[in-house]
Design a protein around this motif. Structure first.
Motif, PDB file in Angstrom:
ATOM      1  N   MET A 127       0.842  -1.179   0.000  1.00 46.88           N
ATOM      2  CA  MET A 127       0.000   0.000   0.000  1.00 46.88           C
ATOM      3  C   MET A 127       0.885   1.239   0.000  1.00 46.88           C
ATOM      4  SD  MET A 127      -2.799   0.992   2.803  1.00 46.88           S
ATOM      5  CE  MET A 127      -3.901   2.302   2.520  1.00 46.88           C
ATOM      6  N   ALA A 128       0.527   2.212  -0.784  1.00 48.48           N
ATOM      7  CA  ALA A 128       1.289   3.454  -0.890  1.00 48.48           C
ATOM      8  C   ALA A 128       1.192   4.250   0.410  1.00 48.48           C
ATOM      9  CB  ALA A 128       0.780   4.286  -2.048  1.00 48.48           C
ATOM     10  N   PHE A 129       2.254   4.954   0.714  1.00 48.14           N
ATOM     11  CA  PHE A 129       2.280   5.773   1.926  1.00 48.14           C
ATOM     12  C   PHE A 129       1.290   6.924   1.816  1.00 48.14           C
ATOM     13  CE2 PHE A 129       4.251   8.908   4.802  1.00 48.14           C
ATOM     14  CZ  PHE A 129       4.235   8.161   5.960  1.00 48.14           C
ATOM     15  N   THR A 130       1.241   7.585   0.655  1.00 49.78           N
ATOM     16  CA  THR A 130       0.237   8.613   0.372  1.00 49.78           C
ATOM     17  C   THR A 130      -0.377   8.293  -0.981  1.00 49.78           C
ATOM     18  OG1 THR A 130       1.705  10.109  -0.801  1.00 49.78           O
ATOM     19  CG2 THR A 130       1.608  10.357   1.587  1.00 49.78           C
ATOM     20  N   SER A 131      -1.403   9.017  -1.351  1.00 44.96           N
ATOM     21  CA  SER A 131      -2.035   8.758  -2.642  1.00 44.96           C
ATOM     22  C   SER A 131      -1.176   9.254  -3.810  1.00 44.96           C
ATOM     23  CB  SER A 131      -3.405   9.419  -2.695  1.00 44.96           C
ATOM     24  OG  SER A 131      -3.261  10.817  -2.535  1.00 44.96           O
ATOM     25  N   HIS A 132      -0.175  10.064  -3.533  1.00 43.78           N
ATOM     26  CA  HIS A 132       0.685  10.612  -4.584  1.00 43.78           C
ATOM     27  C   HIS A 132       2.067   9.975  -4.595  1.00 43.78           C
ATOM     28  CE1 HIS A 132      -2.329  13.658  -5.160  1.00 43.78           C
ATOM     29  NE2 HIS A 132      -2.313  13.898  -3.856  1.00 43.78           N
ATOM     30  N   ASP A 133       2.318   8.994  -3.755  1.00 40.57           N
ATOM     31  CA  ASP A 133       3.641   8.433  -3.576  1.00 40.57           C
ATOM     32  C   ASP A 133       3.584   6.907  -3.722  1.00 40.57           C
ATOM     33  OD1 ASP A 133       6.304   8.174  -2.908  1.00 40.57           O
ATOM     34  OD2 ASP A 133       5.972   8.377  -0.760  1.00 40.57           O
ATOM     35  N   PRO A 134       4.427   6.319  -4.563  1.00 38.37           N
ATOM     36  CA  PRO A 134       4.383   4.872  -4.737  1.00 38.37           C
ATOM     37  C   PRO A 134       5.037   4.084  -3.610  1.00 38.37           C
ATOM     38  CG  PRO A 134       6.097   5.769  -6.118  1.00 38.37           C
ATOM     39  CD  PRO A 134       5.369   6.933  -5.481  1.00 38.37           C
ATOM     40  N   HIS A 135       5.756   4.750  -2.710  1.00 39.55           N
ATOM     41  CA  HIS A 135       6.472   4.060  -1.645  1.00 39.55           C
ATOM     42  C   HIS A 135       5.542   3.650  -0.516  1.00 39.55           C
ATOM     43  CE1 HIS A 135       9.468   6.616  -3.602  1.00 39.55           C
ATOM     44  NE2 HIS A 135      10.325   5.661  -3.318  1.00 39.55           N
ATOM     45  N   ASN A 136       5.813   2.484   0.066  1.00 40.15           N
ATOM     46  CA  ASN A 136       5.112   2.126   1.288  1.00 40.15           C
ATOM     47  C   ASN A 136       5.919   2.684   2.463  1.00 40.15           C
ATOM     48  OD1 ASN A 136       7.197   0.277   1.838  1.00 40.15           O
ATOM     49  ND2 ASN A 136       6.087  -1.419   0.915  1.00 40.15           N
ATOM     50  N   GLY A 137       5.446   2.522   3.655  1.00 40.05           N
ATOM     51  CA  GLY A 137       6.105   3.096   4.824  1.00 40.05           C
ATOM     52  C   GLY A 137       7.528   2.617   5.020  1.00 40.05           C
ATOM     53  N   ARG A 138       7.744   1.335   4.819  1.00 35.10           N
ATOM     54  CA  ARG A 138       9.079   0.773   5.003  1.00 35.10           C
ATOM     55  C   ARG A 138      10.058   1.330   3.979  1.00 35.10           C
ATOM     56  NH1 ARG A 138      11.804  -4.390   3.505  1.00 35.10           N
ATOM     57  NH2 ARG A 138      13.233  -4.829   5.213  1.00 35.10           N
ATOM     58  N   GLU A 139       9.626   1.411   2.729  1.00 28.95           N
ATOM     59  CA  GLU A 139      10.489   1.947   1.679  1.00 28.95           C
ATOM     60  C   GLU A 139      10.788   3.422   1.917  1.00 28.95           C
ATOM     61  OE1 GLU A 139       9.011  -0.899  -1.969  1.00 28.95           O
ATOM     62  OE2 GLU A 139       7.999   0.993  -1.585  1.00 28.95           O
ATOM     63  N   LEU A 140       9.791   4.159   2.342  1.00 29.37           N
ATOM     64  CA  LEU A 140       9.981   5.581   2.610  1.00 29.37           C
ATOM     65  C   LEU A 140      10.988   5.783   3.741  1.00 29.37           C
ATOM     66  CD1 LEU A 140       9.142   8.431   1.868  1.00 29.37           C
ATOM     67  CD2 LEU A 140       7.333   8.243   3.555  1.00 29.37           C
ATOM     68  N   ALA A 141      10.859   5.008   4.794  1.00 28.35           N
ATOM     69  CA  ALA A 141      11.803   5.109   5.909  1.00 28.35           C
ATOM     70  C   ALA A 141      13.216   4.753   5.461  1.00 28.35           C
ATOM     71  CB  ALA A 141      11.367   4.197   7.058  1.00 28.35           C
ATOM     72  N   ARG A 142      13.344   3.726   4.637  1.00 30.45           N
ATOM     73  CA  ARG A 142      14.658   3.313   4.146  1.00 30.45           C
ATOM     74  C   ARG A 142      15.287   4.391   3.261  1.00 30.45           C
ATOM     75  NH1 ARG A 142      19.022   0.433   5.332  1.00 30.45           N
ATOM     76  NH2 ARG A 142      19.970  -0.452   3.498  1.00 30.45           N
ATOM     77  N   VAL A 143      14.498   5.000   2.378  1.00 30.29           N
ATOM     78  CA  VAL A 143      15.013   6.055   1.507  1.00 30.29           C
ATOM     79  C   VAL A 143      15.440   7.263   2.333  1.00 30.29           C
ATOM     80  CG1 VAL A 143      14.347   7.737  -0.265  1.00 30.29           C
ATOM     81  CG2 VAL A 143      13.805   5.325  -0.572  1.00 30.29           C
ATOM     82  N   LEU A 144      14.664   7.643   3.328  1.00 34.71           N
ATOM     83  CA  LEU A 144      15.038   8.768   4.185  1.00 34.71           C
ATOM     84  C   LEU A 144      16.321   8.484   4.950  1.00 34.71           C
ATOM     85  CD1 LEU A 144      11.564   9.863   5.566  1.00 34.71           C
ATOM     86  CD2 LEU A 144      13.007  11.065   3.924  1.00 34.71           C
ATOM     87  N   TYR A 145      16.442   7.274   5.493  1.00 33.92           N
ATOM     88  CA  TYR A 145      17.646   6.884   6.216  1.00 33.92           C
ATOM     89  C   TYR A 145      18.866   6.904   5.300  1.00 33.92           C
ATOM     90  CZ  TYR A 145      21.130   3.825   8.286  1.00 33.92           C
ATOM     91  OH  TYR A 145      22.311   3.297   8.754  1.00 33.92           O
ATOM     92  N   LEU A 146      18.733   6.322   4.117  1.00 33.63           N
ATOM     93  CA  LEU A 146      19.856   6.294   3.183  1.00 33.63           C
ATOM     94  C   LEU A 146      20.215   7.694   2.698  1.00 33.63           C
ATOM     95  CD1 LEU A 146      18.987   3.104   1.119  1.00 33.63           C
ATOM     96  CD2 LEU A 146      20.863   3.385   2.745  1.00 33.63           C
ATOM     97  N   GLY A 147      19.217   8.539   2.508  1.00 34.31           N
ATOM     98  CA  GLY A 147      19.482   9.913   2.104  1.00 34.31           C
ATOM     99  C   GLY A 147      20.282  10.667   3.157  1.00 34.31           C
ATOM    100  N   ALA A 148      19.912  10.506   4.405  1.00 29.96           N
ATOM    101  CA  ALA A 148      20.650  11.156   5.496  1.00 29.96           C
ATOM    102  C   ALA A 148      22.073  10.610   5.568  1.00 29.96           C
ATOM    103  CB  ALA A 148      19.927  10.940   6.819  1.00 29.96           C
ATOM    104  N   ARG A 149      22.198   9.323   5.368  1.00 33.22           N
ATOM    105  CA  ARG A 149      23.522   8.696   5.384  1.00 33.22           C
ATOM    106  C   ARG A 149      24.391   9.207   4.228  1.00 33.22           C
ATOM    107  NH1 ARG A 149      24.234   2.239   5.118  1.00 33.22           N
ATOM    108  NH2 ARG A 149      26.501   2.245   5.103  1.00 33.22           N
ATOM    109  N   ALA A 150      23.783   9.393   3.072  1.00 24.70           N
ATOM    110  CA  ALA A 150      24.514   9.902   1.911  1.00 24.70           C
ATOM    111  C   ALA A 150      24.986  11.335   2.154  1.00 24.70           C
ATOM    112  CB  ALA A 150      23.639   9.827   0.662  1.00 24.70           C
TER     113      ALA A 150
END
Length: 60
Positions: A1-24
């Motif tokens: 299930m998408a996190f928002t209606s405009h975003d294809p990411h689910n909650g887990r993917e969104l959290a992972r992308v945010l974490y990796l972005g901060a790490r980068a």
């Protein structure tokens, strides 16, 4: 299930992308390469978009 209606990411993917972005950002500030992290983020985004595209095709 998408996190928002405009975003294809689910909650887990969104959290992972945010974490990796901060790490980068942290690695970049130290002058280190972020290529592997950026590739992982891109893979997660492509997987999420592929899943949402498949779901959209199935809804029709």
């Amino acid at each position: 299930m998408a996190f928002t209606s405009h975003d294809p990411h689910n909650g887990r993917e969104l959290a992972r992308v945010l974490y990796l972005g901060a790490r980068a950002v942290r690695r970049d500030s130290r002058g280190k390469s972020t290529r592997a992290i950026e590739n992982e983020i891109q893979r997660i985004r492509e997987t999420a978009q592929d899943r949402e595209d498949a779901n959209a095709r199935n809804r029709r």
